[in-house]
Every structure is written in C-alpha cells, then in structure tokens.
Design a protein around this motif. Structure first.
Motif, mmCIF file in Angstrom:
data_model
loop_
_atom_site.group_PDB
_atom_site.id
_atom_site.type_symbol
_atom_site.label_atom_id
_atom_site.label_comp_id
_atom_site.label_asym_id
_atom_site.label_seq_id
_atom_site.Cartn_x
_atom_site.Cartn_y
_atom_site.Cartn_z
ATOM 1 N N ASP A 157 0.951 -1.112 0.085
ATOM 2 C CA ASP A 157 -0.057 0.013 0.088
ATOM 3 C C ASP A 157 0.780 1.310 0.023
ATOM 4 O O ASP A 157 1.631 1.438 0.795
ATOM 5 C CB ASP A 157 -0.861 -0.139 1.350
ATOM 6 N N SER A 202 0.180 4.293 0.547
ATOM 7 C CA SER A 202 -0.213 5.345 1.296
ATOM 8 C C SER A 202 -0.590 4.898 2.805
ATOM 9 O O SER A 202 -1.509 5.460 3.234
ATOM 10 C CB SER A 202 -1.070 6.295 0.890
ATOM 11 N N THR A 245 -4.315 4.730 8.227
ATOM 12 C CA THR A 245 -3.881 4.213 6.863
ATOM 13 C C THR A 245 -4.604 4.833 5.953
ATOM 14 O O THR A 245 -5.661 5.216 5.872
ATOM 15 C CB THR A 245 -4.162 2.687 6.800
ATOM 16 N N ASN A 246 -3.684 5.538 4.805
ATOM 17 C CA ASN A 246 -4.263 6.426 3.813
ATOM 18 C C ASN A 246 -4.736 7.696 3.990
ATOM 19 O O ASN A 246 -5.334 8.200 3.406
ATOM 20 C CB ASN A 246 -5.340 5.414 2.858
ATOM 21 N N ASN A 268 1.402 8.635 2.637
ATOM 22 C CA ASN A 268 1.944 8.401 1.231
ATOM 23 C C ASN A 268 3.298 8.403 1.189
ATOM 24 O O ASN A 268 4.070 9.176 1.689
ATOM 25 C CB ASN A 268 1.537 9.669 0.313
ATOM 26 N N TYR A 297 -10.067 -1.200 6.378
ATOM 27 C CA TYR A 297 -8.737 -1.612 5.988
ATOM 28 C C TYR A 297 -8.399 -3.157 6.122
ATOM 29 O O TYR A 297 -7.720 -3.592 5.373
ATOM 30 C CB TYR A 297 -7.735 -0.899 6.848
ATOM 31 N N GLN A 340 -11.611 9.825 3.477
ATOM 32 C CA GLN A 340 -10.482 10.217 3.088
ATOM 33 C C GLN A 340 -10.499 10.633 1.539
ATOM 34 O O GLN A 340 -10.614 9.710 0.707
ATOM 35 C CB GLN A 340 -9.511 8.968 3.137
ATOM 36 N N GLY A 349 -6.776 9.662 0.193
ATOM 37 C CA GLY A 349 -6.424 8.326 0.108
ATOM 38 C C GLY A 349 -7.404 7.185 -0.489
ATOM 39 O O GLY A 349 -7.123 6.199 -0.501
ATOM 40 N N GLY A 409 -6.311 7.586 -4.025
ATOM 41 C CA GLY A 409 -5.984 6.269 -3.762
ATOM 42 C C GLY A 409 -4.418 5.965 -3.667
ATOM 43 O O GLY A 409 -3.728 6.878 -4.381
ATOM 44 N N GLN A 410 -4.159 5.069 -3.249
ATOM 45 C CA GLN A 410 -2.621 4.846 -2.893
ATOM 46 C C GLN A 410 -1.744 4.548 -4.188
ATOM 47 O O GLN A 410 -0.908 4.827 -4.682
ATOM 48 C CB GLN A 410 -2.407 3.733 -1.945
#
Lengths: 421, 421, 421, 421
Positions: free
Chosen positions: B191, B193, D135-136, D151, D174, D208, D211, D386-387
C-alpha cells in the motif's frame, strides 16, 4: 599464527586486529605475548580498561577465591553478597574519603549502557530533552549515547536515522588560545532565540580519550560546573576512560574540585577487564521507578568481586595515585622531548594530557600511523586517537614497572625517529 | 541478612530485589541459596541467562583452566587464541551441522548492544531507516533498540525523546484466533499510502519472553520469512532469550525451518552467565567498514572460553536438545493442569510456550504476583512476564534435574492453589 | 470599538492584538486607520509583507482588472495564464538583469511552506540530512522549518517532540567583535569528530528580522558562500523578510555578490499582502519528481497577478531601489541619533540594519516595549524583535512618503524620550 | 497555447499540468476554459477547494466591495473588522445552530499549517507526543503534518529525515469486511507493551480524499469518539477536504453526531479559493500562550471577507445542504452504474463516498488514468486518488447546475466505456 578462521568468520567491523595482525595469547601487567612467543610492551591497556595491568595477581586471586566455591556468578539485580561487598567497599574507600554522596545504578556492564542511563536519568529528572555535549566527545555508539558522540564514522553509519537530543558545543581550547569556549555556552543559555534548547544536562570528559587526549583546563571545568548550577542544569562527568586513577586521582574531576551531579564509570572499574559499569547520581536525582531501565548483565558478581578487590588493593591510601602522577610526569617529559624532536623535523607536534593519559599530537593520522606501526614492529603496542588519528596515545597500565615504561618510551622515541627521519 | 547498605546505596531502579528481598550467596545448577542458608529452586535462571545452570562444572573448569595461566582476559577486538577457539567451535558444532553460513560480529557483551548493531547493519545494508517490530516485543532499552521494544515502562522514561525508526505490527495471535496478522503486514507493504515506510528489516522473537511467553506459529514464522524475501526485507531473529537451546533446539528458528538474515544471541551464550553477545549475519550483508561500530568489551576472552566450553559439552550431539524437549513436555503438561485448576476457580488461564520457555497466563498481574509471591515463600524463585505481568513464567535451567523440576512444579501448583483458593 | 467577540472567540495564541488593542479597518500606503477613525503611521507593514504599502493603487488595479472577468482564481498547479505572466515577468524583470538562472517552485503560499520545500530539496539533492542554521535565525514554525528556527518560544511548544535535522552555528558577530564565526564552521567541517554532521545545506538570512535586525557582514556572507562551494554544501538564502527590496536591492544577497543555490521568497512577494511564496533553485538541483511536494494553494492566481504587477511597477529600473537606500540612510541617521540619546541616559543602545530593515537595540525587551507602547499612544505602529524583544524595529513600507517617514521618526524619538526620561 | 516558459521555469515538482497540459484562463462555477477557448466541466474543483464553484458571484461581490475602499488586506493577527465579521458570522451561522462551542485559531492559510497547529495543540494540552493517524490518511507534507500522512511519495522525499510523532492504525474497512479496526486500537491502548505510546490525539478524515474516497462508517466514527473519551485522548477531525458542505453537511462529522475536540478547516473555507484555514478547539484546550505559534498570513482580510460571504449565502438554512445530498445521490447512482458496467468487463470496480465526495474504485491507477485521460479529451476535468491512483474521484462544485453535473457524468461514462472496451 593461524588467522584464517578469524579473518573469514569475523565481521569486517573488526579494527584493532588490522593494526596488530597477530594472535595474542598471554598477558601480564604491561606485557602482551603473541602466539609466536613474542612479547610486547602494552601502552594501550585495553583502551584504558586495564589500569591495573593484565592479570593483576591480587585482583585475580579475589576472582579465583570467589570461583572456588559455588558463589553466584550472574545475579540479575538481585541483592547478592558480592554486590553488597562492592558497594560497601566503594563507599568506604572511594566516596567517604572524598566527601561524596552518591547513589549507584548498575545499568548493564558497558560504557554506552551507563551513558544511556545517565542521560535518560538527567532528562527524566529535569523534564527536558536536550543534552549538551562537546566537540570531539566520545560517549558510546548506541543511539542514545551516539547523540552525544562526535565521530562521523559512527554518526554516518546509522542507516539514515539522525540522532536526537544532543547539542554540540566547543570543548575547551576548540576555538583557539584566548577564547574561553564557555562564553559561547553561557551566551546561548541566556539567548531565547539562539537555537539551544535548555539542556537537562551537560556531559563532559575531563580528558577526551578518543577525541585526542584533550585535557580541559581545571578552571574551565570549574566554570562549567558553575554555569550548570546557575542554570539548573545537571553536570554529567563521563569518567569511563579518564576515571579509576588514569589521571592521577580516582575520579578525574577531583583535580578541579568539582562535584558532578551524575558520573559514569566503566572500563577499568572491574580491575581485571571484566565488563562492568556504574552510574553515580546525587540521591535527590534518583527519580527512577523500579525497573524503568534494565539489562540482563547488571548484576555480574565476578565483576563486583574484582572491582572491590581493586579498590581494596590500590585505593586505601594515596600512594597509588602518587605513583601514577610520578609516572605521568615521566611520560610527559619524554613525550615533550619526542614532540620537540618531531618539530625539529618540520612537523608540528605537541605533548598533551593529564596523569597517565598522555598523547603526542603529530598533526596527521598518516604520520601517527607511521610511528605506531614502527613501534609495533619494535615491540610496543600503542594506538592513536583524535579526529584524524593524529595523536599517538599512551594509556599504559598505571601499574607498569618503571623498567617497562622506560623501555616503551625508548621504543616509541626510536620508532618516531626511524619513521620520520 | 544485611540489606541496609544495598537499600540505601542502590538506585530505586532495582526491581528483582523487591520481589525476592533476600541476599543470595551461592548457586548450583537449579538451586539458589540465600545468606541465611535457605535453598530455592530457580525457575528464573537469570531471566534465561543460565540455560546450563549456575556454576556448571564443565564450563567453570574451562574458565579456571584459562585463568590458571596468564592468558589474556580483555582483548578489545584483537585476534586472540580464545576468540579463535570460540569461532572454530561455533562453526563446527553449531553452524556447519545446520548448514548455516554466517559471519560473526561481537558488538559488545549485552543484548541491547547486539540489537543496536543488528538493526543498524540492516539499515546500512538496505539504505532504509525503518525496522518493523511486533507488539509485545522486547529488544533492549538503549535508544536504538528501544524503538523496537513495546513496553511503555521504558518508552515513557526517555525524558521526552521519542524513539525513531521502528514500526509496530501485530504479533501472531494478537488480533485473535482466525486472523493471520501477516495479512496486515503484507497489505501495508503493498500500500503506497498506508503509512508504513518500507522497512530495512523485521526484528522478531520466535517466542516473546518479556512479552508474555508468546510463541508464534511456525507457519506464521515461515510466512514472515517469505514476505521478507519477496519484498527484499531482512529477517532479523532476536534469539537472545529464546536461543541457546531454550526452545529445544539451539536456535529457536530451527523449528520453523527458516534461515534469518541476521541473528542476535546473548544471555546464555557464554554458558556461565558472563556478559557476552554476538550478531550473526549472512556474509553478503557484512557492509560494516572497519571500526564503524565499537565498544570496549567486545573481546572478553573469559566469555569466549566459557562459551566454547558450553558448545563442546552440550551441543556435540542432539541428546541435550532432546532432553530439553522432554522436560518441556513435562512442564507443559503440569502447567496445563495448573491452568485447568485455575479455570475451575473461575479465572481465565492457559498454558503456553515452546520447549522450556513456558508460561501460565492467569489474566492479571495481581493474580500472578500472588502465585509467585507464595511460591517464593515456599522456596521457588519464579517470575512473571507479559504486558501486565500476567504470565507466570518458567525459565528453569535446561540442565535442571528431574527431581528439582518436579519439586518446583509441585511448589508452583501448591502455591497457586493456596494463593487462589 | 467592539472587541468582545474577538477576545472571546479567538485563541489565546493571538499576539499583535495585545500590543495594539484596536480594531483596524482601513489602510493606505503607510497609514493604518482604526475603527474609531484614528490614523497611525505604520512602521510594521505586515512584518515586512507590505513593502509597497497598503493597497498600492497600481497593484490593486491589476487585481481588480483580473477580477473584473471570470479569470481563474485558484488553479492548483495547473498551467494558467496568470502563472505564465508572473514567471515571464519575474524572469525578465528580476532574473535576467541580474544574470540569475533559477527554476521556480510554488510550494504553497506561506514562508514556512517555502522553507520546508527548500531544505527538503537540499537534502534530496545532496543525500544528507543535516541543515546548518544560525543563532537567532527564524525560518518558520512547522516542524521541518522549526528545526532551523532558534526561538525557544516555538521550540518549547512542540509538545515534547524535538526537532530533527538542524544544527545551529553562531551568526556573524555572535561571538563578539574580532571573531569571525565562520572559523568555527570551517573548523567543524574539517573535523571528523566535531559532532557536525556534514550538512546538505546552510540556511541563512542576510539580515535577521525576527532575530533582532542583525545584518551579517557582506564579507562574511561571501566567505560563507565560499565555504559552501568548497565543501559541496548548498547555500540557501531565506529572503522571505529581507527580500523584495527591503534592504535596498531586490534580493538581499545582491549586496554581497553571492549567488545562492536556493532562495526562498514570500511576504512582500505578492505586493499586496496576499499569501504567496516561491522557492528558487539552480536548475541542476531540481531533483523533485512530479508531485513529491504539494499543497492546495500553490496556484493562487490573484497573487501571481499582483506579484507581476509589483515587479512591473517597481523593478523595471533601479530608481525604486535607490529610493529605498536613500530612505534607509535617513532612518539610519535618525536611529543613530536616538540611540545616542538613549546612551546618554545610561542605557546601552545602538543602531543596526541594512536598507529599510533597521533597528535600535536598547538592551532589554522592557525598555523596548516602553518605547513602542508610547509610540502607539502617539500614533505610530512599531514593533520589537530580537531574542528578548530588545530591538525596536522599523519595517515601514518602502513606498512611505518622506513626510510620513519623518513624522514616524519624530514620534519614535519623542516616545523614546518620554518613555526613558 | 504557449507553455514553453512554464515548462522551462517551473520545477519538475509540478504535477496537475502534466495530466491537463493546457493553459487555463477563465472559470465560472463548474466550467473551466483554456486559452484556446475550449470549455471543460470541472469535477476537480481545486481538489475540493471550490465547493461554491469558480468565481461565485455573491462571494466575489463581497470581495469587490471590500476592495472598493482602502480596507486593510493583510492584518497579521491584528484585530480587524474583517476578522470580527467573519467570527461573528461563523458563530451565528455555523457554531450556534449546531450547538458547538469552539475557539478559533488562524494558524496561517494552508491546510498543513492548520494540521501542524492542531497536533501541536493536542500535544501541549495532553503532555504526550504521539498522534494516532490512519492508513491512507493525508494531512499535509510539512514535517509535523507528514508524520500523520501515509503516502510514501512524500514520506520518502524528506532527504532521509524520518518523521517523528505519528503512529498509523488501520482505517475503517482496512482489514476487510467483518473486522472492526478499532478493536486493534482499543487493544493497543490497553496493552502496556504493545508499542503504542499513549497518544495525545487521534487525527482522522471522515472521508479520506487523497486516500481514495474512503468513507468511514458513522458507527465506527462514533466508537472512535468513545474510545478517545474513555482514554482521555483528543479527537481531531481533519475536515480540510470533507468539510464546508462537501459531504452534505457543513462539518463532515455531523452525520455521525460526534463532537471533535479539535477541527481543522481549509480548502473551501474562503469560498473563492483564497488561501485560508482555521483550527477549532474546545475552549478548555486553548493552552496556547500568546505568540507560541505564528505565521505571516494568518490575518488575510480578503479571505475573512469571502469566507463570511460564503457562510451568509449558503448556510443560513438547510437548503444548500439538502441540494448537495440530492446531487450526491445522483452521482452515487450514476457511479454505481458505471462501476457495474466496468465489472461486466471483468474489472473489479465499486462506487464509494459520501455526499458529493464520490469515487469509483477501478482497482488500478493505469485503468483509472485511461478513463480520466479520455474524459479530459472529452471535456471533463476529473482526477484520481488512492494509494495507486485507482479511484476516479468526483469533487465537483457543490453548486454545479444539474445540467453540467449530468453532462459531466455522461462524459465520464462514455470515457470509461471507450477507454475500457
């Protein structure tokens, strides 16, 4: 001498075995013997770990006596008779006669363990994160201690993790004759935008060993103590290399009449080269909660035993310290003469140090290596220090017989002459 | 038993001496004796440092033989005959039969020295700063190692300096039955991010000692190795507590058939409780330049000597490992029964561990302390671990006679019953 | 004037409204008007943000023209006609005549955004983490920039997170007359154990604004450039406050004839007080990958428009710069006289600065506050700077009419006299 | 369209101008026009900065009225009539009707300034250094904010300085369906050796943006608030992108009925795309001392003025919010259909979001780029997030006319079909 296994299996990180590519087997006081039976005078003494020489008979006997029965060897931080005996001896022989009142922490047996504990204690006691340290200071390489160690060699080998929590200031003499570097420190402390976070403590070596045998002035050290007191900053003397008699007194700071808030000892503390260290702290600073700092080997009873024996044997009266000072003067005088001769060859050189922590600064690592390389050929183990390895350094056992001392000095002088002529 | 000096002079940081407020004097194999002459069965064994018992006669004899002559005690990182003998023995007895090819670094004699060196090596080798570590992991308390140690007790006592360079992920089982915690790790790695900086290495204990005798699944460990390989991340097994036979094999990772890139050993490595540690690394990872990591006590010849003797005596064939496994089953069975009895009292309890690294999780530190406190009254030294001290932990010498083992287990069972009834 | 809502709703962090507790409404060139209709001469000018005065008619007209149609206001980092016009104008009016070749980054519209981008660029370009900064430097308060900002007020308000990646060295004059502080920098660079990690860059203000209107010597700055070149270190001039003509040239470093590797501009760059900043970099340093540094407001077309208008109007020839220098001499002369008068009262005082960035150091914040407080009563808005607020600071609009300038100076002189007499 | 100067002079860091290689000139509500006169529907809206469209007439009129007289433009943190008007309006129109009691800090005009201030305030208020983030999460790129941004693109471009003070935990969803990621957070909080330093605060986006348009469940957010309350941790909602009506209510957290301790706003706050941000804090958390956090552009009166106008015009009653929700449903329905079509092509795809913050996850950045590239050809400006850039993201102006909205959706659908068929 078989070195293939050693060369093949040991990490590239090894270093002394490159300068001295022999296999050592035996050692007694100031003499090392290699596997081929060749003897060397030892002016390195475990980088200051063997102040009482290799295999000192009295200290060793205490170890053998302890081992003769099933006395406990490894005691975590249990109460043990061995620890009690050490503490009693340390208090009676060292602290009381000097009017010192310290509590003792055994933080694990290496110097860097002691430094990590000392600076963390200072931070916890003062609620501030910063520790002031000095140019050319060496206080260990674990990440906490490394924040106070100046050597790029180590600082650049952290895999990209910058150290946190140390601020470097110029050591005594760093800005040249006539500049008292503490003026800068004092100015920064009083300056609300000078960039110096008010430190919890200052960590200092009174003679910098790895940094090049730089001995700070005693007035400078006294002034440093005063600045610390005035600003509620803790004075931490790292006496790991300069302590245990190396400078001619048990603690190196005794010369200046200062009383640090925190002291670290290691290296020669066990007397026989066993891993051992301690942190001394004024009792009111002992803010540790039980178990807040730990380590497996903080109760190594063999080291308690040999350390107590060393104190008993050498520190009951002043005679040993006086012997060290006497020998220190011999080295100073001879080093002065060697330096003078080197200057006559057109190379800047000077003698420096305190007690039996002595060096000749020859200005470059290359020159110093030539001298020590030649010395090794001639039967003398001696190393260099300083930022470029430019200082030929004498850390001989304090117990070295005059005969060996003089022989070692003769070898060094001859080696310098044959190397530089 | 005189404890006043100890109480007065030693820092508040002392901790085991609070749980066991006696002065220990003698010790043999699995027996400790206090100054009043009282004997205790030792289920703590120096927190896993005395796998071969206190004062093991064969190991001690090797030490005495070495000391009988003026063999070198402290050798910096010189080549010495003692170091060579250790390396040869380690290669022949341990590495070769297991098909392992490692170079060896002696980073200073404590576990935290080894961890600092190991993670720094990983960072230098990979050019990345991050190290993944796991919930409830314990890898030492110097600032570099502390970044990978989960305990708040230590993490909150740094005087406000946050650790840098470690990322915690859930250990096997942490998210409950049915969740493979490595799914999370793998997802984060892929991932861009997710906030996880791509790590240089992962440091893991195969059985978490301080963390509560949590034994990761062997499949989990194998999968972890695979993830590391797939993402060019180094697998560092911290075998400081679980190694040297504790789990029934010399290296704890042998059970899973994984081959770490880097291994740390300490604690029982010297065999007699002497401070000693090493870092093993795959040869191609040995990116150290000479002298980039140092420490005074990295050439402690007495420890080389006892360590070699321990390998000779215990690891020439598989019989010792089998004995450990046999005793481990005894403990597992008895711990299982004790746990079952505790559950009958309405308290959640379960047995856990691998080999002779065993624990009973009783759910709270208070309950565990009641049991171990009663056990000490009854003549058994046993400690707790886990985030709240909720796991009664057996780390008895691997060499414990069956008679002592069974007696210790009896005491523990009685103590649990009298404490909780 | 209703201030209750402001006092109730705005965070305690507000600060200027405490020194000037009125509600400002209108402003034209060097005049501010409060809600009660009272006029003030403005010697603060948005802390150096309004070099062209409040509501400069030509710049404002450009803004109104732009707004008159539906021209894009907010353009992320799109290509826009407004940005192109700005870049073309900046190149033609500023860069080309000065023989400068820079690429431009718009890192977000505040100074601290620019500093964060600049030091990160330097680190990425050189692969080193350290940035050298100077005592009394101010470069912003976001965590990256704060590592280079000396003020304890900010450094101690990070909630216990130490800054990482900045090393402070003494600014020109910090160690007193006769000491060239760059000797220390140069010594540290050549010293392998001095504790200074080889820096990626040096960030410096040629006149320190917040730090107390300290103008470094031009020779010092030139030598600093030379040291940077010799050691492959990037020279970053933070021209956020001293740039855009404040010192009598567009870039403050022009006086010394140095060419920085990286420059930061903000404050007066937009000409009308709109948030705007840029980073200039030598083209070969532009190692950014697309999108590696971002921020929402990096394409604020209104600021591009006003900034271009300001360049057009003031910088097509040298006349404006000459005017600034002329006025600077007036201020210097009057400040010198005021300082002389203060010294006659037994208070150490001195004039300092360059161009229209001028101050009187009166030795203490209390004295300075008395003067500026009295000045505000008398209709002059003027602030202090320096580590203790001990410098009364003139940052009047560069466009101030002589009449207002002289009136402001008169008020200041009277205020000093009535405050200190 | 001339782009040479832009390409030559602007740093490589530019990114949007690569996806949309035209020069934009004019813009009105949801329409952008390039220099060649071509019109585009704008589904990007300044990355969420133009919730009220480009050049909203009412907001712009307020700006022009303000500029028509010499009202103060740049006011540091003076009291100004413009600031007072904004605060009064914000209190009356936003805070009071929602029963919210917040103090307001203007920390500088960018989102990252606001995040830096918010997390520092949390740390100072709680005396702890850690901030939990998810996360993200994206919260800005200055070093303090970056510690909470996931990121790698940014995290790996810091020139080797690791961020300090943020701990990442899994955002809602997640760990897959059926796992409430807050179980992990709660377990870590209760675990004394889990490695999570007890945080001062948790920073979270309710949707997000960067994200990948991940909208957390409202129950999850409510539970997060409960966990924070139970552990004395501050809940910080970063509403920079999701606030100002984007999700169908002014604050995105209103949907869940939570009341954060601290809120950050920026992006659309000024209404017209002017740089502006604020931090809201419960009054008892306002531990700032005067001047402890600063920045030049924290009193940008033009933004106060347009922000007040935006509140007046859009938020006096619920009708605007209802319109946003209505349009959000249109987008959700159409995105659902597009996603269904994509799945029919054998590509995993799904619709997601809240209000007019909507996305289609197409599983890979390559596919998403094909769609948005085609869309741009067809006259629609739309970006990915997004990632891996795998989410096609709609952030159209909330004020978009239905005609433009539907036309944009038609273009997107056609573009997806022609790109993927």
């Amino acid at each position: 001498m078989q070195t293939q296994t050693l060369e093949r299996m040991e990490s590239n990180v090894r270093t002394y075995s490159r300068a001295f590519p022999v296999v050592f087997t035996k050692a007694q006081n100031a003499r090392l013997t290699d596997e081929a039976g060749r003897e060397y005078i030892d002016f390195l003494a475990g980088a200051g770990t063997l102040n009482y020489g290799h295999n000192n008979p009295q200290i060793k006997q205490a170890l053998l006596d302890y081992l003769a029965e099933d006395n406990i060897v490894h005691g975590l931080d249990f109460f043990t008779a061995a620890k009690r005996h050490y503490l009693e001896t340390f208090e009676e022989v060292i602290l009381k006669p000097r009017g010192l009142d310290y509590k003792v922490q055994f933080p694990g047996p290496t110097g860097t363990n002691a430094v990590e504990a000392a600076i963390r204690l200072a931070r916890n006691a003062k609620g501030r994160h910063n520790i002031v340290t000095f140019t050319n200071g060496f206080h260990g390489v674990t990440m906490g201690a490394l924040a106070t160690t100046g050597n790029r060699k180590f600082r650049e080998a952290t895999g990209g993790v910058p150290t946190v929590g140390g601020s470097f200031l110029p050591y005594d003499g760093y800005l040249g004759e006539g500049t008292d570097t503490l003026d800068y420190f004092e100015k920064l402390l009083g300056d609300k935008s000078g960039g110096l976070d008010v430190p919890a403590g200052v960590i200092v070596e009174t003679v910098q060993g790895e940094g090049g045998i730089n001995a700070c002035g005693l007035e400078w050290l006294k002034r440093l103590e005063g600045i610390c007191r005035a600003h509620d900053i803790l004075l931490i003397v790292d006496d790991i290399q300069a302590g245990c008699g190396r400078t001619g007194k048990f603690f190196s700071f005794e010369h200046a009449g200062v009383v640090p808030d925190i002291v670290t000892n290691s290296k020669s503390l066990s007397g026989l080269g066993l891993p051992f260290s301690q942190v001394l702290m004024r009792p009111e600073l002992d803010v540790w909660k039980p178990g807040q700092y730990n380590g497996t080997f903080r109760g190594f009873a063999l080291a308690f035993t040999t350390a107590a024996a060393a104190l008993e044997h050498f520190w009951r009266d002043d005679s040993f310290a006086e012997e060290v000072q006497r020998k220190g003067e011999i080295v100073a005088e001879r080093f002065g003469r060697i330096a003078a001769w080197i200057r006559e060859q057109g190379i800047e050189a000077s003698e420096r140090g305190r007690g039996l922590m002595r060096g000749i600064d020859v200005g470059s690592g290359d020159i110093a290596d030539k001298i020590t390389g030649k010395a090794f050929e001639n039967g003398l183990v001696i190393e260099t220090s300083g930022q470029d390895g430019e200082v030929v350094k004498c850390l001989c056992p304090l117990t070295i017989p005059d005969e060996d001392l003089l022989k070692g000095l003769d070898i060094l002088e001859e080696s310098a002459k044959s190397a530089l002529r």
